[in-house]
Design an enzyme around this catalytic site. Structure first.
Site, PDB file in Angstrom:
ATOM      1  N   HIS A 114       0.077 -12.526   7.657  1.00 36.29           N
ATOM      2  CA  HIS A 114      -0.937 -11.469   7.747  1.00 36.29           C
ATOM      3  C   HIS A 114      -2.304 -12.152   7.919  1.00 36.29           C
ATOM      4  O   HIS A 114      -2.508 -13.257   7.395  1.00 36.29           O
ATOM      5  CB  HIS A 114      -0.894 -10.678   6.436  1.00 36.29           C
ATOM      6  CG  HIS A 114      -1.718  -9.442   6.410  1.00 36.29           C
ATOM      7  ND1 HIS A 114      -3.082  -9.461   6.247  1.00 36.29           N
ATOM      8  CD2 HIS A 114      -1.379  -8.134   6.508  1.00 36.29           C
ATOM      9  CE1 HIS A 114      -3.542  -8.223   6.235  1.00 36.29           C
ATOM     10  NE2 HIS A 114      -2.527  -7.387   6.397  1.00 36.29           N
ATOM     11  N   ASP A 191       1.598 -15.200  -0.978  1.00 36.46           N
ATOM     12  CA  ASP A 191       0.999 -13.903  -0.679  1.00 36.46           C
ATOM     13  C   ASP A 191       2.107 -12.891  -0.977  1.00 36.46           C
ATOM     14  O   ASP A 191       3.057 -12.735  -0.206  1.00 36.46           O
ATOM     15  CB  ASP A 191       0.580 -13.886   0.795  1.00 36.46           C
ATOM     16  CG  ASP A 191       0.295 -12.484   1.298  1.00 36.46           C
ATOM     17  OD1 ASP A 191       0.511 -11.508   0.547  1.00 36.46           O
ATOM     18  OD2 ASP A 191      -0.131 -12.359   2.463  1.00 36.46           O
ATOM     19  N   GLN A 194       3.809  -7.952  -0.199  1.00 37.56           N
ATOM     20  CA  GLN A 194       5.000  -7.153   0.137  1.00 37.56           C
ATOM     21  C   GLN A 194       6.194  -7.458  -0.753  1.00 37.56           C
ATOM     22  O   GLN A 194       7.229  -6.808  -0.625  1.00 37.56           O
ATOM     23  CB  GLN A 194       5.393  -7.375   1.607  1.00 37.56           C
ATOM     24  CG  GLN A 194       4.329  -6.986   2.613  1.00 37.56           C
ATOM     25  CD  GLN A 194       4.028  -5.488   2.624  1.00 37.56           C
ATOM     26  OE1 GLN A 194       4.793  -4.659   2.126  1.00 37.56           O
ATOM     27  NE2 GLN A 194       2.895  -5.123   3.192  1.00 37.56           N
ATOM     28  N   LYS A 217      -0.056  -1.168  -2.987  1.00 39.63           N
ATOM     29  CA  LYS A 217       1.251  -1.190  -2.321  1.00 39.63           C
ATOM     30  C   LYS A 217       2.375  -1.018  -3.345  1.00 39.63           C
ATOM     31  O   LYS A 217       3.537  -0.959  -2.994  1.00 39.63           O
ATOM     32  CB  LYS A 217       1.442  -2.498  -1.555  1.00 39.63           C
ATOM     33  CG  LYS A 217       0.419  -2.683  -0.431  1.00 39.63           C
ATOM     34  CD  LYS A 217       0.665  -3.967   0.312  1.00 39.63           C
ATOM     35  CE  LYS A 217      -0.509  -4.426   1.130  1.00 39.63           C
ATOM     36  NZ  LYS A 217      -0.885  -3.542   2.218  1.00 39.63           N
ATOM     37  N   CYS A 358      -1.773  -6.337  11.561  1.00 36.78           N
ATOM     38  CA  CYS A 358      -2.600  -7.467  11.080  1.00 36.78           C
ATOM     39  C   CYS A 358      -1.895  -8.811  11.225  1.00 36.78           C
ATOM     40  O   CYS A 358      -2.201  -9.766  10.508  1.00 36.78           O
ATOM     41  CB  CYS A 358      -3.043  -7.278   9.626  1.00 36.78           C
ATOM     42  SG  CYS A 358      -4.133  -5.905   9.384  1.00 36.78           S
TER      43      CYS A 358
END
Ligand SMILES: Cc1ncc(COP(=O)(O)O)c(C=O)c1O
Length: 399
Positions: A114, A191, A194, A217, A358
């Site tokens: 991303h 990261d 997700q 999220k 993104c």
């Protein structure tokens, strides 16, 4: 897991025309999160840690309760390792701006990060003379351990990878990656934008150094997030944004910074958001990640099987939905992805994301203009998956 019961927790699903398949961007929020935020605004809308009155005492307690909920969520060693941020992007920027890097240090990322895990490193390279190297993934989007191992050399200061990809839903073998990095003397940041919403996390077992994710999220309020980092590293790092709440005292010439996490949480915070985030992770843990993953896979299987025969349709990522979590990303040759997404919404209120998500770098390097991404969560039903499939088949017939 009773999906219909879960759906009743989400006010945004009251409208029968709402079919929300954009949870990888932002999830919907259950009533308990809204209540936790409202409770703050209605009953103790003051600031934490500064004043001596009883509103302030209550906020301070609630913020610390939220930090404790987050330690349990992550299995972190102590609450001082939880830094509240606005989102994943801020967590990554915080590390890029505060960890010590010298010219020539290498940062490794993959070829499908991303922008939030790409641009901060590009900027660092321009400013500090660090070197960004890209680990190519396999053509189906799965992680290439050999390519990674070849790039690990003593100059690698930090490995910063997306734990689960927002492009294709693939989760990397984090434990193995971290072990290899540590053997090489490199630090690791995940990261987790997700992964945190969808899988059981255990930062201590993973032995990860930095772990950034967003609240919005995972059922939490918009503009909330967390950077987890090992305490020892937080202690060594200089603060990023400085000012009120980061210092114990100051003179005209200098300041005494507070210990972590306070030295990283500058200015008055989003207390309602932090409290709501605590409620969100507790809500998720009550449902349980085994049930969440099982349900998402059933949905992904139904969507994948339903659309794979559509003429010209190509999936991004592995063919097997079991490797893509709740994410199904695809494009249809010659058809604008935004057009498909608009038609889904206009025909039946089906909300998907379209475009390059993104991850422009990945699309540009492959000459693909865009894609449609359906991202499922616990409140989606198999009937909704079927609606999506039926409408995509209809759309293909008219375009
Ligand atoms: C993998 C990944 N990383 C980072 C981000 C950035 O998250 P945020 O905008 O909440 O900072 C996202 C958002 O979609 C993401 O999917």
């Amino acid at each position: 897991m009773d999906v219909n019961k879960i759906r009743r927790d989400f006010p945004a699903l009251n409208d029968k025309e709402t079919v929300y398949f954009d949870s990888a961007c932002q999830s919907l929020r259950p009533q308990v999160v809204l209540d936790a935020m409202n409770e703050y605004y209605q009953h103790f809308p003051a600031c934490s840690g500064r004043s001596m009155h009883h509103f302030a005492a209550k906020v301070t307690q609630k913020v610390e309760d939220a930090r404790i909920s987050l330690i349990k969520f992550l299995n972190a060693a102590k609450k001082e390792e939880i830094v509240f941020t606005r989102n994943t992007t801020e967590g990554i920027n915080l590390v890029a701006n505060t960890l010590f890097f010298k010219p020539g240090d290498v940062i490794l990322i993959t070829d499908k990060e991303h922008n939030s895990n790409l641009i901060p490193w590009q900027k660092l390279c321009r400013q500090k003379g660090t070197i960004l190297k890209i680990v190519p993934t396999h053509p189906d989007g799965t992680f290439d351990l050999d390519a990674y191992t070849k790039l690990l050399d003593p100059r690698v200061r930090l490995v910063s990878f997306g734990h689960t990809s927002n492009l294709d839903g693939v989760t990397i073998p984090a434990a193995e990656i971290i072990k290899l990095a540590h053997q090489n003397g490199s630090l690791v940041m995940l990261d987790a934008a997700q992964s945190a919403p969808h899988r059981q996390l255990n930062v201590r077992n993973l032995d990860v150094d930095f772990f950034a994710f967003s609240g919005h999220k995972l059922m939490g309020p918009s503009g909330t997030g967390v950077l987890y980092a090992k305490y020892k590293l937080l202690e060594e790092m200089e603060p990023f944004m400085v000012g009120g709440d980061t210092v114990a005292s100051s003179t005209y010439e200098s300041a005494d910074f507070l210990p972590p996490p306070e030295k990283f949480e500058a200015g008055l915070q989003d207390y309602a958001g932090i409290i709501g985030l605590g409620a969100a992770v507790e809500y998720l843990q009550k449902i349980g990640f085994n049930a969440i993953q099982k349900h998402e896979l059933e949905l992904n299987q139904a969507i994948t099987v339903g659309i794979r025969a559509i003429p010209g349709l190509k999936f991004i990522g592995p063919a097997d939905p079991a490797l893509r979590g709740g994410i199904t990303t695809f494009y249809i040759d010659g058809i604008d992805s935004h057009r498909i997404a608009l038609m889904l919404d206009q025909m039946r209120g089906i909300m998907c994301r379209s475009g390059q998500h993104c991850v422009h770098s990945w699309f540009h390097s492959r000459g693909i203009t865009g894609s449609v991404r359906a991202s499922a969560y616990i409140y989606n039903t198999l009937e909704e998956a079927q609606l999506l499939v039926d409408h995509l088949i209809k759309i293909r017939k008219v375009l």
